[in-house]
Design an enzyme around this catalytic site. Structure first.
Site, PDB file in Angstrom:
ATOM      1  N   SER A 250     -11.568   6.198  -2.655  1.00 29.89           N
ATOM      2  CA  SER A 250     -11.504   5.120  -1.688  1.00 29.89           C
ATOM      3  C   SER A 250     -10.107   4.554  -1.468  1.00 29.89           C
ATOM      4  O   SER A 250      -9.890   3.758  -0.568  1.00 29.89           O
ATOM      5  CB  SER A 250     -12.440   3.997  -2.124  1.00 29.89           C
ATOM      6  OG  SER A 250     -12.070   3.461  -3.379  1.00 29.89           O
TER       7      SER A 250
ATOM      8  N   GLY B  76     -14.715   6.567  -9.547  1.00 32.76           N
ATOM      9  CA  GLY B  76     -15.345   7.885  -9.571  1.00 32.76           C
ATOM     10  C   GLY B  76     -14.340   8.950  -9.172  1.00 32.76           C
ATOM     11  O   GLY B  76     -14.667  10.120  -9.003  1.00 32.76           O
ATOM     12  N   GLY B  77     -13.073   8.486  -8.987  1.00 35.12           N
ATOM     13  CA  GLY B  77     -12.004   9.389  -8.545  1.00 35.12           C
ATOM     14  C   GLY B  77     -11.148   8.792  -7.449  1.00 35.12           C
ATOM     15  O   GLY B  77     -10.361   9.488  -6.812  1.00 35.12           O
ATOM     16  N   SER B  78     -11.261   7.480  -7.219  1.00 32.98           N
ATOM     17  CA  SER B  78     -10.675   6.852  -6.027  1.00 32.98           C
ATOM     18  C   SER B  78      -9.163   6.740  -6.007  1.00 32.98           C
ATOM     19  O   SER B  78      -8.580   6.450  -4.968  1.00 32.98           O
ATOM     20  CB  SER B  78     -11.287   5.461  -5.814  1.00 32.98           C
ATOM     21  OG  SER B  78     -12.644   5.576  -5.498  1.00 32.98           O
TER      22      SER B  78
ATOM     23  N   LYS C  88      -4.023  -1.760  -2.183  1.00 30.82           N
ATOM     24  CA  LYS C  88      -5.328  -1.421  -1.609  1.00 30.82           C
ATOM     25  C   LYS C  88      -6.028  -2.676  -1.093  1.00 30.82           C
ATOM     26  O   LYS C  88      -5.896  -3.758  -1.672  1.00 30.82           O
ATOM     27  CB  LYS C  88      -6.163  -0.744  -2.698  1.00 30.82           C
ATOM     28  CG  LYS C  88      -7.475  -0.139  -2.227  1.00 30.82           C
ATOM     29  CD  LYS C  88      -8.112   0.611  -3.378  1.00 30.82           C
ATOM     30  CE  LYS C  88      -9.459   1.216  -3.002  1.00 30.82           C
ATOM     31  NZ  LYS C  88     -10.020   2.007  -4.105  1.00 30.82           N
TER      32      LYS C  88
END
Length: 577
Positions: free
Chosen positions: A207, A229-231, A132
């Site tokens: 993200s 938060g869930g990326s 990433k």
């Protein structure tokens, strides 16, 4: 004279702002040009390889699961060079369709030579790995999709990249992210919008959306994302992948230097009670387990003493003991689309038939967690620190709803909070954006907020222990949203954010696809209130026939191996079905 002076000052200010904007535009164009030149160099290198080795069976290599590929590389029946150039070629093809790559890593060719000098072949010997955007690699940018991060290259590899390299992996590409990482879409003003390779009308999630798109398109076999938060889990849900968010402290080593501009974004991610977790994304659960096993090694523990020296527990992962599984298909906060609830129920029945014990579990007070714990963590200062990262007021369209809200004058926010406070039955209103009003007005209030998070964690664990659960099966947001909708539905993530607040390991496994019957049932979906926000959610997920449908698997802190073992069980049963 005074009027002339005022007029001159205004004109100077306008010119100064115009010059600033021009400079920012120039920086962005330069970054895009550098990326495009890198792509051309890689395409040329692939062509050269093709001339030298014309008989490579590309499809056969790309179809190999990670465990089989590592076996072939270890025994020498496939060369790391062949595998690297096969994936480089495929990654070029995928990014042309989806815009998932931020940059190729040309040093991958040096790493190819380096691994052949190693005395021992690491667990990931010869495996091309994508990372990433914000995971530091020496000589490259860590942009977070922000203009202010375009001028400074990383001075050294992050700990995570160093460990990957020591295990024989070859980091070959950095993937695109949403601006500032605070979104579950994947678009920024520098490198643009990333699309879902399974359906170009859909978002890949975020993200870690570039990772999701690249792996789902077949251009990478293993990727490293991050999740706050869930990326990791949302791109895995949207793209039909397996992804693991570990306990945040189990893996570390993003690699922001304190002087690096992305450190400001990094501090927002790491310096509060809902920590950012790094984790793997891949096509199957065995790949995630191998990656965790490779990373949880002596090199990791020596390079980063803040990582607890707990090696991967193969015995737990390989166990076949029946599990006691808590389950729920709704969290009492946000009714998910019918296909996501169907996935939980079908998986529940399959687990029961396989001899596992299923127990209904109700997570406590999820709306409270979303508004008072999660959102308040991010926007404790009214969003001021977050707004500071948007240099020159360059804001991606997907981020504008949040940025505009945070830019409201403090008095307006206070008035809104005051007006809405008596309407506790309209908690949903707060959930749908007004949660950002909830700020910490003093240091004492901030300490109390941290304490409330600890209290909630204790209550949740107590409830878990009372039911004697091993793991929990629950829904995940999906199917993939149409591009542009995640920005309008920022707070649709209670299913994932809950386990960031709790800091529990949580993973995603695809178990089904959207059917015509699901699409028909969606027409009857009302959400909570059948209001414009609910209707927007309905529009976001419609038109998704054939898209992946996933479930979420959760374990207690530090039990990544148990979480993966449960994920593997779910994966096996769904494939059998």
């Amino acid at each position: 004279a005074a009027l002339a002076l005022l007029g001159g000052s205004v004109a100077a200010l306008v010119v100064w702002k115009w010059l600033g904007k021009k400079m920012i535009q120039k920086k962005m164009e330069e970054a895009r040009r550098t990326r495009d030149e890198g792509m051309k160099k890689m395409a040329k290198a692939v062509q050269e390889f093709r001339k030298q080795v014309p008989s490579v069976q590309t499809d056969a290599i790309l179809s190999l699961p990670l465990l089989e590929l590592t076996g072939r590389l270890q025994e020498g029946s496939l060369s790391p060079r062949t595998v690297l150039y096969t994936y480089l070629e495929k990654a070029l093809e995928v990014t042309q369709q989806t815009n998932c790559l931020r940059h190729f890593i040309p040093e991958c060719e040096e790493q190819l030579q380096e691994i052949q000098q190693h005395k021992e072949k690491g667990l990931l010997y010869g495996i091309p790995v994508s990372i990433k955007d914000h995971i530091g690699h020496k000589g490259h940018l860590a942009t977070c999709g922000l203009v202010q991060c375009l001028g400074t290259l990383m001075e050294e590899d992050s700990v995570l990249v160093k460990v990957l390299k020591r295990q024989g992996a070859i980091p070959f590409a950095m993937t695109n992210v949403p601006q500032s990482l605070f979104s579950y879409d994947c678009s920024n003003p520098i490198f643009g919008q990333t699309l879902n390779p399974l359906n170009p009308q859909k978002s890949p999630g975020g993200s870690s959306g570039g990772e999701g798109a690249l792996i789902a398109g077949g251009g990478s076999i293993l990727g490293i994302g991050s999740d706050m938060g869930g990326s990791i889990r949302l791109p895995s849900s949207f793209c039909g992948l397996c992804g693991l968010k570990p306990t945040a402290e189990r893996l570390r080593g993003v690699g922001w230097g304190l002087a690096h501009p992305s450190a400001q974004c990094g501090c927002l991610l790491l310096s509060h009670p809902v920590p950012c977790a790094l984790g793997p994304m891949a096509r199957d659960v065995d790949s995630l387990a191998l990656c965790m096993k490779a990373l949880l090694c002596q090199e990791m523990f020596q390079l980063d003493p803040t990582v607890p020296p707990i090696p991967f527990n193969e015995q737990v992962y390989s166990s076949s003991t029946p599990l006691r599984v808590g389950y729920y298909d709704t969290d009492g906060c946000l009714p998910l689309p019918p296909c996501m609830r169907r996935a939980v129920q079908e998986t529940r029945h399959a687990l029961q038939a396989a001899g596992h014990q299923l127990v209904l579990f109700s997570p406590p007070r999820v709306p409270y967690v979303m508004t008072e714990l999660f959102m308040k963590t991010f926007f404790a200062d009214g969003g001021r620190a977050w707004l500071d990262v948007f240099t020159g007021n360059i804001v991606d369209p997907s981020m504008k709803p949040q940025v505009n809200f945070c830019n409201l004058p403090r008095l307006v926010k206070k008035l809104l909070a005051l007006l809405l406070k008596p309407l506790q039955f309209l908690l949903l209103l707060k959930l749908k954006g007004v949660a950002m009003i909830s700020t910490c007005r003093s240091v004492k209030e901030m300490w109390n907020h941290h304490h409330q998070i600890q209290v909630y964690r204790s209550q949740f664990i107590t409830q878990w222990k009372e039911l004697q659960l091993d793991v929990v099966l629950c829904p995940i947001l999906g199917p993939a949203f149409t591009t542009g909708y995640p920005g309008k539905l920022l707070t649709a993530i209670p299913s994932t954010m809950l386990y960031n607040v709790l800091n529990f390991p949580a993973g995603v496994v695809p178990v089904s696809t959207v059917t015509e019957a699901d699409e028909e049932e969606l027409k009857l979906y009302k959400g909570c209130c059948d209001d414009p926000w609910d209707r927007a959610l309905k529009q976001a997920v419609s038109g998704a026939v054939g898209m992946p449908v996933a479930v979420q698997c959760v374990a207690l802190p530090w039990q990544e191996e148990l979480c993966l073992r449960f994920m593997k069980e779910v994966e096996t049963l769904s494939r059998d079905q």
